[in-house]
Enzyme design. Structure first.
Site, PDB file in Angstrom:
ATOM      1  N   GLU A 186       9.682   1.420  10.903  1.00 55.98           N
ATOM      2  CA  GLU A 186       8.383   2.099  10.785  1.00 55.98           C
ATOM      3  C   GLU A 186       8.016   2.800  12.089  1.00 55.98           C
ATOM      4  O   GLU A 186       7.506   3.925  12.090  1.00 55.98           O
ATOM      5  CB  GLU A 186       7.300   1.087  10.410  1.00 55.98           C
ATOM      6  CG  GLU A 186       7.440   0.591   8.976  1.00 55.98           C
ATOM      7  CD  GLU A 186       6.512  -0.550   8.623  1.00 55.98           C
ATOM      8  OE1 GLU A 186       6.174  -0.693   7.451  1.00 55.98           O
ATOM      9  OE2 GLU A 186       6.125  -1.323   9.525  1.00 55.98           O
ATOM     10  N   THR A 210       0.848  -1.205   0.000  1.00 56.11           N
ATOM     11  CA  THR A 210       0.000   0.000   0.000  1.00 56.11           C
ATOM     12  C   THR A 210       0.878   1.247   0.000  1.00 56.11           C
ATOM     13  O   THR A 210       0.656   2.189  -0.774  1.00 56.11           O
ATOM     14  CB  THR A 210      -0.932   0.001   1.225  1.00 56.11           C
ATOM     15  OG1 THR A 210      -1.500  -1.300   1.381  1.00 56.11           O
ATOM     16  CG2 THR A 210      -2.036   1.033   1.081  1.00 56.11           C
ATOM     17  N   LYS A 269       1.317  -4.192  12.597  1.00 59.91           N
ATOM     18  CA  LYS A 269       2.209  -3.899  11.486  1.00 59.91           C
ATOM     19  C   LYS A 269       3.389  -4.851  11.535  1.00 59.91           C
ATOM     20  O   LYS A 269       3.650  -5.470  12.546  1.00 59.91           O
ATOM     21  CB  LYS A 269       2.696  -2.438  11.565  1.00 59.91           C
ATOM     22  CG  LYS A 269       1.602  -1.441  11.176  1.00 59.91           C
ATOM     23  CD  LYS A 269       2.087   0.005  11.147  1.00 59.91           C
ATOM     24  CE  LYS A 269       3.291   0.273  10.323  1.00 59.91           C
ATOM     25  NZ  LYS A 269       3.196  -0.175   8.924  1.00 59.91           N
ATOM     26  N   GLY A 270       4.098  -4.926  10.401  1.00 60.16           N
ATOM     27  CA  GLY A 270       5.284  -5.772  10.366  1.00 60.16           C
ATOM     28  C   GLY A 270       5.162  -6.948   9.424  1.00 60.16           C
ATOM     29  O   GLY A 270       6.060  -7.778   9.349  1.00 60.16           O
ATOM     30  N   GLY A 271       4.037  -6.995   8.666  1.00 59.80           N
ATOM     31  CA  GLY A 271       3.887  -8.054   7.675  1.00 59.80           C
ATOM     32  C   GLY A 271       5.023  -8.046   6.670  1.00 59.80           C
ATOM     33  O   GLY A 271       5.379  -9.078   6.102  1.00 59.80           O
ATOM     34  N   GLY A 294       1.254   1.887   5.766  1.00 59.35           N
ATOM     35  CA  GLY A 294       0.189   0.893   5.731  1.00 59.35           C
ATOM     36  C   GLY A 294       0.028   0.176   7.058  1.00 59.35           C
ATOM     37  O   GLY A 294       0.679   0.507   8.057  1.00 59.35           O
TER      38      GLY A 294
HETATM   39  C1  5RP Z   1       5.513  -3.634   6.737  1.00 60.97           C
HETATM   40  C2  5RP Z   1       4.192  -3.142   7.201  1.00 60.97           C
HETATM   41  C3  5RP Z   1       3.188  -2.861   6.160  1.00 60.97           C
HETATM   42  O1  5RP Z   1       2.720  -1.551   6.307  1.00 60.97           O
HETATM   43  C4  5RP Z   1       2.066  -3.836   6.340  1.00 60.97           C
HETATM   44  O2  5RP Z   1       2.606  -5.150   6.287  1.00 60.97           O
HETATM   45  C5  5RP Z   1       1.001  -3.669   5.271  1.00 60.97           C
HETATM   46  O3  5RP Z   1       1.529  -4.096   4.048  1.00 60.97           O
HETATM   47  P1  5RP Z   1       0.638  -4.149   2.749  1.00 60.97           P
HETATM   48  O4  5RP Z   1       0.286  -2.751   2.407  1.00 60.97           O
HETATM   49  O5  5RP Z   1       1.526  -4.807   1.724  1.00 60.97           O
HETATM   50  O6  5RP Z   1      -0.575  -4.997   3.050  1.00 60.97           O
HETATM   51  O7  5RP Z   1       3.924  -2.987   8.356  1.00 60.97           O
HETATM   52  O8  5RP Z   1       6.326  -3.988   7.822  1.00 60.97           O
END
Ligand code: 5RP
Length: 253
Positions: free
Chosen positions: A121, A47, A112-114, A100
């Site tokens: 961040e 995002t 967060k952290g995906g 995001g």
């Molecule tokens: C990365 C994050 C991203 O903001 C979160 O994982 C969302 O990712 P996406 O917009 O690809 O769904 O925290 O560490």
């Protein structure tokens, strides 16, 4: 109705309805929050990268901003697209960070952290006057926890850190068999941009993220946790039809 692609837009185009929604929230973030001369935190993940692409199109047309990236991946994208960058050693404070989330609730608490970038961040968000979450409408939940909660830990003794995390979960009312997995990439343990590991905690439902969030960082070996509470003041929710709305988050009690 598809999202309007601006002239000079970076070559990539949204390939799915969810991409359209992500791009819509990024464009809205630029229109609503960014003004010439601002210093802007640039989030990570897909995002945020749509936001960076939309921002690059404005920069190409003369819009002056400077960004601080929250990951090496975002730095590379911004440099490739011509978004000027700086760092936290050069400036004191950012005007706003746009980033995001994997999940967000109606009080603005987020997982967060995906993308494994939660540490940078959180540092960049903490250096900002305002943090705005950009999400598509599939990321907003009544209760957090279906997305596994990422915890960034030092590699040394990580198994011990994991045991202490499990004890914390039990004391917070979670089942003692809660699943904790080590994030992998290409068959190896993933290393973050700071050279740490990510432990993904499959909690399923987090009843009280506000009480839970401050407890993790007291465990030796935990560098940072993916619960962001009291950080986002607004969220922009994007939809596949190209629309997006700004939602002001209720103040914490
Ligand atoms: C990365 C994050 C991203 O903001 C979160 O994982 C969302 O990712 P996406 O917009 O690809 O769904 O925290 O560490």
């Amino acid at each position: 109705m598809g999202t309007h692609i601006e002239p000079g837009y970076a070559t990539m185009k949204p390939a799915s309805a969810q991409d359209e929604a992500k791009l819509a929230s990024g464009i809205k973030a630029i229109d609503h929050y960014l003004r010439p001369g601002m210093k802007v935190g640039l989030g990570s993940g897909t995002t945020s990268h749509w936001f960076v692409r939309a921002l690059a199109a404005r920069v190409e047309r003369g819009f002056e901003v400077v960004g601080v990236p929250t990951s090496n991946a975002t730095r590379e994208l911004a440099l490739e697209l011509g978004v000027p960058l700086t760092d936290l050693g050069t400036i004191d404070q950012l005007d706003v960070t746009i980033d995001g989330a994997d999940e967000i609730d109606h009080r603005g608490s987020m997982i967060k952290g995906g993308g494994a970038c939660l540490l940078w961040e959180k540092i960049v968000a903490a250096a900002s006057k305002k943090m705005v979450a950009v999400v598509d409408d599939k990321k907003v939940f009544e209760r957090l926890g279906r997305f596994p909660l990422p915890i960034e830990v030092i590699p040394f003794g990580w198994q011990s850190t994991e045991r202490l995390l499990r004890e914390l979960f039990v004391s917070a009312g979670f089942d003692k068999s809660v699943r904790i997995t080590t994030r992998m990439k290409n068959g190896e343990r993933l290393l973050t941009d700071s050279g740490n590991l990510i432990l993904d905690c499959h909690l399923e439902a987090i009843a009280d993220p506000i009480s839970l969030a401050p407890r993790f960082n007291a465990i030796p070996g935990v560098v940072e946790n993916g619960l962001f509470v009291g950080i986002a003041s607004e969220m922009i929710v994007g939809h596949a039809d190209g629309s997006a709305e700004v939602v002001v988050i209720r103040a914490l009690p």
